[in-house]
Write a protein that holds these residues in place. Structure first.
Motif, PDB file in Angstrom:
ATOM      1  N   ALA A 123       0.828  -1.194   0.000  1.00 17.34           N
ATOM      2  CA  ALA A 123       0.000   0.000   0.000  1.00 17.34           C
ATOM      3  C   ALA A 123       0.868   1.252   0.000  1.00 17.34           C
ATOM      4  CB  ALA A 123      -0.918   0.001   1.221  1.00 17.34           C
ATOM      5  N   GLU A 124       0.441   2.259  -0.787  1.00 19.20           N
ATOM      6  CA  GLU A 124       1.183   3.501  -0.859  1.00 19.20           C
ATOM      7  C   GLU A 124       0.781   4.425   0.290  1.00 19.20           C
ATOM      8  OE1 GLU A 124       0.449   5.203  -4.642  1.00 19.20           O
ATOM      9  OE2 GLU A 124       1.185   3.469  -5.763  1.00 19.20           O
ATOM     10  N   THR A 125       1.656   5.432   0.541  1.00 15.25           N
ATOM     11  CA  THR A 125       1.316   6.446   1.525  1.00 15.25           C
ATOM     12  C   THR A 125       0.171   7.289   0.981  1.00 15.25           C
ATOM     13  OG1 THR A 125       3.588   6.531   2.299  1.00 15.25           O
ATOM     14  CG2 THR A 125       2.169   8.402   2.836  1.00 15.25           C
ATOM     15  N   LEU A 126      -0.893   7.433   1.778  1.00 10.72           N
ATOM     16  CA  LEU A 126      -2.079   8.141   1.320  1.00 10.72           C
ATOM     17  C   LEU A 126      -1.974   9.633   1.596  1.00 10.72           C
ATOM     18  CD1 LEU A 126      -4.904   5.768   2.585  1.00 10.72           C
ATOM     19  CD2 LEU A 126      -4.129   6.042   0.236  1.00 10.72           C
ATOM     20  N   THR A 127      -2.574  10.413   0.731  1.00  6.61           N
ATOM     21  CA  THR A 127      -2.747  11.836   0.975  1.00  6.61           C
ATOM     22  C   THR A 127      -4.196  12.179   0.687  1.00  6.61           C
ATOM     23  OG1 THR A 127      -2.090  12.368  -1.289  1.00  6.61           O
ATOM     24  CG2 THR A 127      -0.360  12.414   0.401  1.00  6.61           C
ATOM     25  N   ALA A 128      -4.699  13.205   1.353  1.00  4.83           N
ATOM     26  CA  ALA A 128      -6.076  13.629   1.164  1.00  4.83           C
ATOM     27  C   ALA A 128      -6.108  14.944   0.410  1.00  4.83           C
ATOM     28  CB  ALA A 128      -6.768  13.790   2.512  1.00  4.83           C
ATOM     29  N   ALA A 129      -7.140  15.136  -0.391  1.00  5.85           N
ATOM     30  CA  ALA A 129      -7.291  16.384  -1.130  1.00  5.85           C
ATOM     31  C   ALA A 129      -8.063  17.424  -0.330  1.00  5.85           C
ATOM     32  CB  ALA A 129      -8.003  16.127  -2.458  1.00  5.85           C
ATOM     33  N   THR A 130      -8.847  16.958   0.661  1.00 13.67           N
ATOM     34  CA  THR A 130      -9.667  17.875   1.449  1.00 13.67           C
ATOM     35  C   THR A 130      -9.497  17.596   2.939  1.00 13.67           C
ATOM     36  OG1 THR A 130     -11.577  16.375   1.342  1.00 13.67           O
ATOM     37  CG2 THR A 130     -11.408  18.076  -0.366  1.00 13.67           C
ATOM     38  N   ALA A 131      -9.904  18.574   3.725  1.00 10.08           N
ATOM     39  CA  ALA A 131      -9.874  18.445   5.184  1.00 10.08           C
ATOM     40  C   ALA A 131     -11.206  18.914   5.747  1.00 10.08           C
ATOM     41  CB  ALA A 131      -8.735  19.273   5.777  1.00 10.08           C
ATOM     42  N   GLU A 132     -11.636  18.270   6.843  1.00  9.72           N
ATOM     43  CA  GLU A 132     -12.794  18.756   7.585  1.00  9.72           C
ATOM     44  C   GLU A 132     -12.273  19.433   8.845  1.00  9.72           C
ATOM     45  OE1 GLU A 132     -17.249  17.434   9.079  1.00  9.72           O
ATOM     46  OE2 GLU A 132     -15.732  15.878   8.761  1.00  9.72           O
TER      47      GLU A 132
END
Length: 260
Positions: free
Chosen positions: A2-11
């Motif tokens: 599994a790759e390191t995940l990044t998010a496009a948005t934040a709450e």
């Protein structure tokens, strides 16, 4: 691998509890009759031990949540069933991006949760399935029998649980319904913030919360934190001393009556 995940948005969230929540509600002029009322239930397998109440699924980072709109008898109500992974574990390739199925009305989202006043980012993933409320199905899922949640979980929910946290159908047999939590939700546009602000009040047993939140692109998250905090101050709302993790507090309170 599994790759390191990044998010496009934040709450971005600021959560008030107890007297702080009541003070914020009054300062913001929020009226229950003007909000969207709904009932919330969670599931876990509570245990009682020397250190208090244990919530095995929550401690593993798995949250099961059902929200059902309140309404007059006979009205067609909406509901949504969500499986949330927080903190988000490493995900296999097929789950490493946001997904949406318009026909089946489910959405998978990866984003950062940032709760004030510290606003430390925590990566989370959630799969929410929206549908018309099925009273018989909900009643069945809320029965005290272990494993009663089974009918509310869809195939995408099961695939996510299997692929991301290695939970199969048989691993969920010990789940018990925890609730209800009474909630009221408002949505407002504040002139200093680029996106709508969500405000949600939770009441359960002797606990009372108000959460104020707004979503933002990751690139704008830090600035949005500042804007949200200042917008509350401008409305005579004192920021909370600590950021309450309301889900854990609520589940623990609800579990006390069920934990063996």
């Amino acid at each position: 691998m599994a790759e390191t995940l990044t998010a496009a948005t934040a709450e971005i969230k600021i959560s008030f509890s107890g007297d702080e929540a009541r003070g914020a509600l009054a300062a913001l002029g929020l009226r229950a009759g003007e909000g969207r009322r709904r009932t919330i239930h969670f599931w876990d397998s509570p245990r009682r031990g020397g250190d208090g109440i244990s919530l095995p699924f929550l401690e593993r980072g798995v949250i099961f949540r059902l929200r059902v709109d309140d309404g007059d008898h006979g009205d067609e109500r909406e509901m949504d069933m969500t499986v949330k992974l927080r903190p988000c574990p490493p995900l296999p390739p097929e789950w490493q991006k946001n997904l949406k199925d318009e026909d089946e009305e489910w959405e998978f989202r990866i984003e950062e949760d940032r709760t004030g006043p510290a606003f430390r980012p925590m990566l989370s993933a959630s799969l929410q399935d929206d549908r018309k409320a099925d009273e018989e199905l909900v009643e069945s899922a809320l029965r005290p029998e272990r494993g009663a949640l089974d009918g509310l979980l869809t195939k995408p929910h099961r695939h996510l649980l299997r692929d991301a946290v290695e939970l199969e159908k048989g691993d969920l047999k010990g789940l018990r319904a925890l609730g209800p939590v009474r909630a009221v939700r408002w949505k407002q546009d504040w002139d200093t913030l680029p996106h709508s602000v969500a405000l949600e009040e939770w009441s359960v047993k002797d606990l009372h919360f108000l959460e104020v939140s707004v979503r933002a692109d990751i690139a704008d998250a830090t600035r949005t934190e500042e804007l949200l905090a200042q917008a509350l101050r401008n409305r005579d709302v004192d920021l909370p001393r600590t950021g309450e993790m309301k889900t854990r507090l609520v589940l623990t309170a609800l579990a006390r009556d069920l934990a063996p």
